[in-house]
Motif scaffolding. Sequence first.
Motif, PDB file in Angstrom:
ATOM      1  N   VAL A  17      34.107  46.858  38.082  1.00 51.77           N
ATOM      2  CA  VAL A  17      33.645  46.627  38.820  1.00 51.77           C
ATOM      3  C   VAL A  17      34.702  45.240  39.095  1.00 51.77           C
ATOM      4  O   VAL A  17      35.021  45.132  40.608  1.00 51.77           O
ATOM      5  CB  VAL A  17      32.034  46.094  38.639  1.00 51.77           C
ATOM      6  CG1 VAL A  17      31.588  44.696  39.593  1.00 51.77           C
ATOM      7  CG2 VAL A  17      30.859  47.135  38.968  1.00 51.77           C
ATOM      8  N   ILE A  18      34.472  44.737  38.108  1.00 49.73           N
ATOM      9  CA  ILE A  18      35.781  43.704  38.487  1.00 49.73           C
ATOM     10  C   ILE A  18      37.221  44.499  39.289  1.00 49.73           C
ATOM     11  O   ILE A  18      37.569  43.409  40.026  1.00 49.73           O
ATOM     12  CB  ILE A  18      35.424  42.692  37.125  1.00 49.73           C
ATOM     13  CG1 ILE A  18      34.267  41.724  36.918  1.00 49.73           C
ATOM     14  CG2 ILE A  18      37.319  42.177  37.205  1.00 49.73           C
ATOM     15  CD1 ILE A  18      34.445  40.928  35.417  1.00 49.73           C
ATOM     16  N   ALA A  19      37.216  44.970  38.731  1.00 53.75           N
ATOM     17  CA  ALA A  19      38.383  46.292  38.879  1.00 53.75           C
ATOM     18  C   ALA A  19      38.664  46.039  40.589  1.00 53.75           C
ATOM     19  O   ALA A  19      39.249  46.018  41.507  1.00 53.75           O
ATOM     20  CB  ALA A  19      39.283  46.410  38.433  1.00 53.75           C
ATOM     21  N   GLN A  20      37.272  46.692  40.962  1.00 58.84           N
ATOM     22  CA  GLN A  20      37.456  47.238  42.283  1.00 58.84           C
ATOM     23  C   GLN A  20      36.502  46.024  43.185  1.00 58.84           C
ATOM     24  O   GLN A  20      37.353  46.230  44.442  1.00 58.84           O
ATOM     25  CB  GLN A  20      36.097  48.073  42.143  1.00 58.84           C
ATOM     26  CG  GLN A  20      35.952  49.235  43.401  1.00 58.84           C
ATOM     27  CD  GLN A  20      37.079  49.552  43.754  1.00 58.84           C
ATOM     28  OE1 GLN A  20      37.968  50.949  43.097  1.00 58.84           O
ATOM     29  NE2 GLN A  20      37.549  50.199  45.228  1.00 58.84           N
ATOM     30  N   PHE A  21      36.055  45.481  42.835  1.00 58.38           N
ATOM     31  CA  PHE A  21      35.588  44.395  44.149  1.00 58.38           C
ATOM     32  C   PHE A  21      36.154  42.590  44.033  1.00 58.38           C
ATOM     33  O   PHE A  21      35.667  42.371  44.959  1.00 58.38           O
ATOM     34  CB  PHE A  21      33.955  44.122  43.883  1.00 58.38           C
ATOM     35  CG  PHE A  21      33.467  45.410  44.298  1.00 58.38           C
ATOM     36  CD1 PHE A  21      33.335  45.904  45.588  1.00 58.38           C
ATOM     37  CD2 PHE A  21      32.985  46.105  42.787  1.00 58.38           C
ATOM     38  CE1 PHE A  21      33.159  47.520  45.450  1.00 58.38           C
ATOM     39  CE2 PHE A  21      32.272  47.382  43.038  1.00 58.38           C
ATOM     40  CZ  PHE A  21      32.417  48.121  44.896  1.00 58.38           C
ATOM     41  N   ALA A  22      37.166  42.516  42.416  1.00 56.97           N
ATOM     42  CA  ALA A  22      37.542  40.750  42.939  1.00 56.97           C
ATOM     43  C   ALA A  22      37.838  40.027  43.779  1.00 56.97           C
ATOM     44  O   ALA A  22      37.933  39.355  43.779  1.00 56.97           O
ATOM     45  CB  ALA A  22      38.267  40.958  41.389  1.00 56.97           C
ATOM     46  N   ILE A  23      39.162  41.203  43.945  1.00 53.80           N
ATOM     47  CA  ILE A  23      40.009  40.116  44.713  1.00 53.80           C
ATOM     48  C   ILE A  23      39.327  40.474  46.171  1.00 53.80           C
ATOM     49  O   ILE A  23      39.068  39.469  47.639  1.00 53.80           O
ATOM     50  CB  ILE A  23      41.032  41.582  45.013  1.00 53.80           C
ATOM     51  CG1 ILE A  23      41.541  41.647  43.714  1.00 53.80           C
ATOM     52  CG2 ILE A  23      42.668  41.345  46.335  1.00 53.80           C
ATOM     53  CD1 ILE A  23      42.972  42.994  43.920  1.00 53.80           C
ATOM     54  N   GLU A  24      38.097  40.857  46.810  1.00 55.32           N
ATOM     55  CA  GLU A  24      37.743  40.963  48.113  1.00 55.32           C
ATOM     56  C   GLU A  24      36.355  39.793  47.787  1.00 55.32           C
ATOM     57  O   GLU A  24      36.013  39.521  48.904  1.00 55.32           O
ATOM     58  CB  GLU A  24      37.562  42.085  49.257  1.00 55.32           C
ATOM     59  CG  GLU A  24      37.009  42.045  50.299  1.00 55.32           C
ATOM     60  CD  GLU A  24      37.854  41.300  50.935  1.00 55.32           C
ATOM     61  OE1 GLU A  24      37.000  41.564  52.192  1.00 55.32           O
ATOM     62  OE2 GLU A  24      38.533  41.704  50.681  1.00 55.32           O
ATOM     63  N   TYR A  25      35.691  40.457  46.819  1.00 58.33           N
ATOM     64  CA  TYR A  25      34.330  40.004  46.931  1.00 58.33           C
ATOM     65  C   TYR A  25      33.647  38.638  45.906  1.00 58.33           C
ATOM     66  O   TYR A  25      33.598  38.131  46.050  1.00 58.33           O
ATOM     67  CB  TYR A  25      33.206  41.010  46.648  1.00 58.33           C
ATOM     68  CG  TYR A  25      33.049  41.928  47.810  1.00 58.33           C
ATOM     69  CD1 TYR A  25      32.474  41.768  49.033  1.00 58.33           C
ATOM     70  CD2 TYR A  25      34.337  43.209  47.668  1.00 58.33           C
ATOM     71  CE1 TYR A  25      32.557  42.327  50.264  1.00 58.33           C
ATOM     72  CE2 TYR A  25      34.111  44.084  49.011  1.00 58.33           C
ATOM     73  CZ  TYR A  25      33.272  44.013  49.298  1.00 58.33           C
ATOM     74  OH  TYR A  25      32.965  44.671  51.240  1.00 58.33           O
TER      75      TYR A  25
END
Length: 157
Positions: free
Chosen positions: A48-56
């Motif tokens: 989840v962090i790898a997928q969404f951290a940059i944007e959210y």
Amino acid sequence: MRLGASPLQKCTAAIRMLAYGCSADQVEYLKLGASTTKECLGQFFDGVIAQFAIEYLRNPTSEDIQRLLREGEDRGFPGMLGSIDCMHWVWKNCPGGWKGMYQGRSEATTVILEAVASRDLWIWHAFFGTPGSCNDINVLQRSLVFNDIINNRAPQV
């Protein structure tokens, strides 16, 4: 035949632990051991962090702040970055020894979630876990939302 648990079993275990607040050994009906379930939860978080951290999962950038300020101005709230809200979530599996601390005016044990969201429902701040017996002022004192303001790291708005 392949040995090992399927990705569906592993994701189901992680999501059940998050959704119901249960421990790793309480999802045994999925035929996973507690250590495997804990490892699955860690890998789920990493994904989840790898997928969404940059944007959210980040603080607002200067472009985000300008957009949020424009939206606030358009709605009649100049200088507003978002709307802060505190809500009580019922904690069904609260340990008996903690019940008094998490029980407010109602008979239910609750955990307070504080969130700041923009009009498009982008949640750019969330603080979860304050005991339900606290009022809004006590929640704000424990919250991290004003730390940047106090420490002169917040944008000038």
